[in-house]
Design an enzyme around this catalytic site. Sequence first.
Site, PDB file in Angstrom:
ATOM      1  N   PHE A   5     -35.191  29.623   1.969  1.00  0.00           N
ATOM      2  CA  PHE A   5     -36.351  29.602   2.453  1.00  0.00           C
ATOM      3  C   PHE A   5     -37.280  30.401   1.891  1.00  0.00           C
ATOM      4  CE2 PHE A   5     -39.092  30.680   6.056  1.00  0.00           C
ATOM      5  CZ  PHE A   5     -39.475  29.169   6.769  1.00  0.00           C
ATOM      6  N   ASP A  64     -29.336  35.774   6.173  1.00  0.00           N
ATOM      7  CA  ASP A  64     -30.175  35.227   6.737  1.00  0.00           C
ATOM      8  C   ASP A  64     -29.536  33.934   7.737  1.00  0.00           C
ATOM      9  OD1 ASP A  64     -32.140  33.700   8.176  1.00  0.00           O
ATOM     10  OD2 ASP A  64     -33.571  34.006   6.550  1.00  0.00           O
ATOM     11  N   ARG A  70     -36.084  15.982   7.882  1.00  0.00           N
ATOM     12  CA  ARG A  70     -35.034  16.950   8.385  1.00  0.00           C
ATOM     13  C   ARG A  70     -34.859  16.475   9.962  1.00  0.00           C
ATOM     14  NH1 ARG A  70     -35.356  23.392   8.307  1.00  0.00           N
ATOM     15  NH2 ARG A  70     -37.220  22.881   9.393  1.00  0.00           N
ATOM     16  N   TYR A 115     -36.138  31.743  17.551  1.00  0.00           N
ATOM     17  CA  TYR A 115     -36.902  30.573  18.184  1.00  0.00           C
ATOM     18  C   TYR A 115     -36.581  29.275  17.777  1.00  0.00           C
ATOM     19  CZ  TYR A 115     -39.466  31.405  13.611  1.00  0.00           C
ATOM     20  OH  TYR A 115     -39.766  31.498  12.366  1.00  0.00           O
ATOM     21  N   LYS A 116     -35.254  29.162  17.192  1.00  0.00           N
ATOM     22  CA  LYS A 116     -34.665  27.782  16.702  1.00  0.00           C
ATOM     23  C   LYS A 116     -33.871  27.416  17.650  1.00  0.00           C
ATOM     24  CE  LYS A 116     -35.736  28.850  11.633  1.00  0.00           C
ATOM     25  NZ  LYS A 116     -36.866  27.720  11.578  1.00  0.00           N
TER      26      LYS A 116
END
Lengths: 418, 418
Positions: B127, B204, B378, B229-230
């Site tokens: 990322f 991560d 995705r 927040y995912k």
Amino acid sequence: MQLTRAAAEALDDADPLAGFRGRFAGTDDDGPVYLDGNSLGRMPLDTPAALARVAEQEWGRGLVGSWETWIDVGTRVGDLIGTGVLGARPGEVLLADSTSVDLYKLLVAAADARPGRDVLVCCADDFPTDRYVVAGVAAARGMTVREVPADVDEGLDPAVLAGALDERVAVVVLSAVAYRSGALADVAAVTAAARDAGALVLWDLSHAAGAVALDLAADGVDLAVGCTYKYLNGGPGAPAFLYVRRELQEELRQPIWGWFGQRDQFGMGPAYDPVPGIGRFAVGTPPVLAAAAVEVGVRLVAEAGMDRLAAKGRALTGLLVALADAHLAPHGVALASPRDPARRGSHVTLAHPHAWQLTRALVDRGVVPDFRTPDRVRFGPAPLYTRFVDVWDAVDRFRALLDDGGWTAYPAERSRVT
Amino acid sequence: MQLTRAAAEALDDADPLAGFRGRFAGTDDDGPVYLDGNSLGRMPLDTPAALARVAEQEWGRGLVGSWETWIDVGTRVGDLIGTGVLGARPGEVLLADSTSVDLYKLLVAAADARPGRDVLVCCADDFPTDRYVVAGVAAARGMTVREVPADVDEGLDPAVLAGALDERVAVVVLSAVAYRSGALADVAAVTAAARDAGALVLWDLSHAAGAVALDLAADGVDLAVGCTYKYLNGGPGAPAFLYVRRELQEELRQPIWGWFGQRDQFGMGPAYDPVPGIGRFAVGTPPVLAAAAVEVGVRLVAEAGMDRLAAKGRALTGLLVALADAHLAPHGVALASPRDPARRGSHVTLAHPHAWQLTRALVDRGVVPDFRTPDRVRFGPAPLYTRFVDVWDAVDRFRALLDDGGWTAYPAERSRVT
């Protein structure tokens, strides 16, 4: 100045900002006299609805599509703070991270912009996080910290600071309003003196934003950070703001290379390439829910106007000083803030050897100040919602407490949260 | 595997986690099929009330006195995440700052703990913020970045990583679940290989936490960060978490010396002296309002249980892969995720030359995936609230879109927010 309660009531009747009080929670009943807005500002009544709207509509319904709205929240709320509170120009303020993290980001960026200089200057009586962040950056870079002594009551003497400025100094970190005494620095003069010495000043505006009339543009300020949960009423642990003068932005690069500062962010390219403006000081995903609460608080301050708020702050603290002189000084309570209203923010500090016990006892008698080491009681009458009678009542109860000695029943040992 | 809609309905009927769906906003109507929980998780229905309670009761009424409750919010919610989601022990996780800032803090701390080593390893397909933070730390310290190539679809080959480990490597930064392909790394094996080479791995967990069953304690993980927040449903821009193995905490010191990591914080002493435990990785005042939303989301995940969630995630993505093979592959849509369910997280990526246009068209037809460069769509069926029929409907609409060519009407140029 008349020191009767009736005189305080008359000041409230004449107060053009009186109407704002009713827009904050806890002001409509027999709650405590809250004089700790310098630590945590009151909750605006509009805040829960703003949180609910962002949560239920934007997040709950809009889901990921709401990023079209949220993506700019840091610069949008930043501009509200910049133009409404700080006297900055659009594009100079960003809402992001905590005050400590922002301080670190700008301090490293500023030190990088002054290569060959190996000294950081801070004030020996500054707020802990300011001193610690300076110490940490200095330790990591092999720099020297020059701690300038300050008069704990009167603040930093500009002549003393001037004596600490030389060709070795890269950055000066200083609070515009001292957290303990409330002493207000001469922002323009200090900035100019440091610039003459080739250094940058990084101002901490945490106790100044919303308390005094700042004019960062006119004062030529280069760098600043500050907190939104005090006089800006953004809520506990609300995100902080950072300010970088427009002309300096391209020259600086902050050290935490996060994806929210990246040009063509969703291109997700191979190398970090920060955007040109204030957005380059962003790091991670912005705190959308918390920002909604900050926005409500900032809009109230901007609506009231910083000139009127600062004037009322001086009047409130002026009344507090006069009442303390008359009623508390005879009990050994000493003023520990500048006496000149032009030289202080919107809080006043009083010193007494048993300040801790007095603070606890005052809270139990419905007056909320806060304690600061080693022997200080801070009173922060936030001009947006504090009445003159609140100040009068607080001093009156303080006097009664000293008269009856009720505070002596409290343990002298400090608790972990003050 | 049967690929009819009735078969998907039967899987939902047998799903022991089916009851959780009704506890999220937007699941009770004809809203879109939301398959972007890997970007922003849905809002738990309890969240607005939690925000209102903290705002109105704790802040509005309790005011500064509520710090007695709030002072430990970072370690309290951190422990909920650690023990309920990550397989960590109490006292090993802290909720604080953003993922990018936490990554920076732990990366600098880890590099400091490996003096004399001058290489940071990261994955070329990781990322952006991970790669950028590594680049920034390396640039500031004069270190070298060794970017390990990864198969964009299958993830990082452990043998390739092993070849990059030598006595120069201080820290390896790696996502446990790759953001693009969903490839799941072998956390224990990579950690052990790096340790054998004398290096630390900083994981991560942003796309892993809440999606796969982690066991940081058993896997001997030293350092990790992640986002809430995912799959943890903490809200847009919710604060991140960081993990430091207990035995390593005293040895490490993070670089941003803020007052919330200080021993006897309110003593406000002259020198930075961090607390012994995980609290030393705290910096500024914790985000109280945002943390309340995180807590609601994390409690739901912990209640459902990570083993059950991970199993359902594998089943959901397995169905998606099977349906894509049957109905999308004939249209030139290729699987761009590991085919082995044990080697992926809870999202599946499909590749097509016109992925951007297909993504926009799918959104307009009530299916929300997200686009990732250069040609990926995705699909993140979050196991807490996604049904098997959602996956079926999404692929069915995707097939119809490919059949009728409706996506060709969409502009090929990417917008700034994806």
